[in-house]
Design an enzyme around this catalytic site. Structure first.
Site, mmCIF file in Angstrom:
data_model
loop_
_atom_site.group_PDB
_atom_site.id
_atom_site.type_symbol
_atom_site.label_atom_id
_atom_site.label_comp_id
_atom_site.label_asym_id
_atom_site.label_seq_id
_atom_site.Cartn_x
_atom_site.Cartn_y
_atom_site.Cartn_z
ATOM 1 C CD GLU A 142 36.038 8.090 7.323
ATOM 2 O OE1 GLU A 142 36.662 7.804 6.283
ATOM 3 O OE2 GLU A 142 36.156 9.186 7.905
ATOM 4 N NE ARG A 164 37.115 18.030 2.627
ATOM 5 C CZ ARG A 164 37.709 17.079 3.326
ATOM 6 N NH1 ARG A 164 38.098 15.958 2.725
ATOM 7 N NH2 ARG A 164 37.937 17.220 4.617
ATOM 8 C CD GLU A 168 36.416 9.370 2.350
ATOM 9 O OE1 GLU A 168 36.557 10.143 3.332
ATOM 10 O OE2 GLU A 168 37.108 9.457 1.318
ATOM 11 C CG HIS A 172 34.377 13.489 3.029
ATOM 12 N ND1 HIS A 172 35.633 13.535 3.595
ATOM 13 C CD2 HIS A 172 33.659 14.462 3.655
ATOM 14 C CE1 HIS A 172 35.673 14.482 4.507
ATOM 15 N NE2 HIS A 172 34.474 15.050 4.569
ATOM 16 N NE ARG A 201 41.897 15.475 4.489
ATOM 17 C CZ ARG A 201 42.913 14.865 3.900
ATOM 18 N NH1 ARG A 201 44.012 15.556 3.631
ATOM 19 N NH2 ARG A 201 42.847 13.587 3.565
ATOM 20 C CG ASP A 210 -1.783 1.208 1.354
ATOM 21 O OD1 ASP A 210 -1.776 2.034 0.421
ATOM 22 O OD2 ASP A 210 -2.467 1.357 2.380
ATOM 23 C CD GLU A 245 33.460 11.654 9.169
ATOM 24 O OE1 GLU A 245 34.677 11.798 8.994
ATOM 25 O OE2 GLU A 245 32.680 12.605 9.345
ATOM 26 C CD GLU A 286 36.937 10.756 11.112
ATOM 27 O OE1 GLU A 286 37.322 11.807 11.657
ATOM 28 O OE2 GLU A 286 37.360 10.401 9.994
ATOM 29 C CD GLU A 330 37.475 13.752 -0.143
ATOM 30 O OE1 GLU A 330 37.373 12.930 0.776
ATOM 31 O OE2 GLU A 330 38.391 14.592 -0.213
#
Length: 443
Positions: free
Chosen positions: A195, A334, A131, A244, A315, A52, A133, A188, A332
């Site tokens: 992670e 982030r 990745e 990430h 970063r 449903d 976390e 982490e 990547e």
């Protein structure tokens, strides 16, 4: 090696499986399932299990509620954490209408449409490597979640400081039994934070694996008396949890992001993909960061990105290009967090990158310095804009981005925005503990 219908029927009998969970995901990324007994497996593999849809938020209206589950036969696996007596298996399903047409509100269908667009442009594979976390917290005497952790470990620490280590190890072992290739698993930087990264796979399999990993983490944490949460920012003053997303495009088995002679050994295709992500970042942030709470992670430091820039090694930027090259060249992103619906988030990111390629966009110059350390004037001088600051801002930006709205389709976009605006309005009217601490005595 793929499964056939006959393989699955035989496996259910040979392995003495008693229940099969027919899994699917709603538009907000919540895992749903219809549980069937082994006697129904033949019906299941022939797409005859119905449910449903009106009972699932954002699916269908009450007068058109019947929907069918079409299992992806390759997703068949046995849950290793269940007892050997009364085994439970699962099949991940696409949602169809009774007339045999795909349901427009199925998140897997949204991703499939964008993957088809990539194929039409000559790209045969879009790989993702997420990745994830998460936090492992204690439960109280009633079994309810707290934000207490007895864990005193830091980044990459090992036990005995890391009390969640045994649970994390158990999760990894169970996932490997289910066909995952775990690349990294570590503590982490925040206490109680972990992670797990698995090897890149094609996008649909990757989105399926994100949902499976979250289920395994939550299930095994609960079994061990802990509570696992993928909430982006559960604790003030420590790092939040991100997801990430590493992305790469392939054509005829070759990574098209790599060009030995290109600047930084990146191809024109890679540069245009980066430019597309930057152009549509505001538009897809409501999908990659879908909660009110998501915005308390973004821009709070701890390497969570806030500014729309890219870099080879920095970063503090939204997009980073890890140093490896050749077949492992990747982009990547982030900003995403693990509360997102992975099918919608990945679809939006791929569509943004493809748009950059189709238009031959060039990204701005890469940023080598710490974007956080710059003042507003320095960022303005380099045309570095900020991501939306709240869920409301992100929803407004999404509605203005025609590409992202087109990716979702009218049905998903309307229901998603309605649900998220309701969430924002609820938050706006709720009195927080911060307000009570700040004003109750002073006013």
């Amino acid at each position: 090696m793929g499964h056939t219908k006959e393989d699955i029927i035989r496996l259910v009998e040979d392995e003495e499986i008693e229940f099969i969970r027919m899994q699917f995901v709603d538009i907000f990324g919540q895992l749903k399932n219809v549980a069937i007994t082994a006697s129904q497996i033949e019906k299941a593999v022939n797409n005859q299990i119905m449910f449903d849809g009106s009972s699932i938020e954002g699916f269908t209206r009450i007068n058109e509620s019947d929907q069918c589950l079409y299992p992806d036969l390759n997703s068949f696996t046995i849950f290793p954490w269940r007892p050997s007596q009364g085994k439970v298996a699962r099949l991940i399903c696409d949602v169809y209408n009774p007339d045999g047409t795909p349901f427009v509100g199925d998140p897997r269908g949204v991703l499939r449409r964008v993957l088809r667009r990539a194929e039409d442009m000559g790209f045969d594979t879009f790989n993702i490597g997420p990745e994830l976390e998460f936090f492992l917290f204690e439960t109280d005497e009633m079994g309810r979640a707290t934000t207490i952790t007895r864990d005193e470990a830091g980044y990459f620490d090992l036990g005995p400081l890391d009390h969640g280590e045994s649970t994390r190890r158990e999760v990894c072992m169970n996932l490997e039994e289910m066909g995952f290739e775990i690349e990294a698993s570590h503590h982490e930087c925040a206490i109680g934070q972990h992670e797990i990264d698995f090897k890149y796979v094609d996008a649909m399999d990757g989105a399926d694996k994100i949902m499976t990993l979250k289920l395994a983490v939550k299930t095994l944490a609960q079994k061990n008396g802990l509570h696992a949460t993928f909430m982006p920012k559960p604790v003030y003053g420590v790092a939040g949890s991100g997801m990430h997303l590493n992305m790469s495009l392939f054509k005829d088995g070759r990574n098209v992001f790599y060009d030995e002679g290109g600047q930084r050994q990146l191809s024109k295709t890679a540069r245009s993909f980066i430019a597309g992500l930057l152009r549509h970042a505001d538009g897809f942030t409501a999908l990659t960061n879908p909660l009110v709470n998501s915005y308390k992670r973004l821009g709070a430091g701890y390497e969570a990105p806030r500014y729309k820039a890219w870099s080879s090694g920095n970063r503090s930027t939204l997009i980073r290009i890890p140093s490896v090259r050749g077949q492992s060249t990747r982009v990547e992103l982030r900003s995403p967090d693990p509360s997102c619906n992975p099918y919608l988030a990945v679809a939006a990111c791929l569509a943004a990158g493809l748009d950059g390629i189709a238009q031959g966009l060039e990204p701005p110059e890469e940023i080598s310095g710490d974007v956080y350390a710059m003042d507003d004037a320095a960022r303005a001088a380099q045309n570095i804009g900020a991501l939306p600051e709240t869920l409301k801002d992100a929803l407004d930006a999404m509605e203005q981005d025609r590409l992202i709205m087109d990716v979702l389709g009218e049905h998903v976009a309307r229901h998603y925005i309605q649900g998220k605006r309701k969430e924002w309005n609820e938050y706006q009217t709720r009195v927080s503990s911060w307000e009570l601490e700040k004003y109750l005595v002073t006013c």
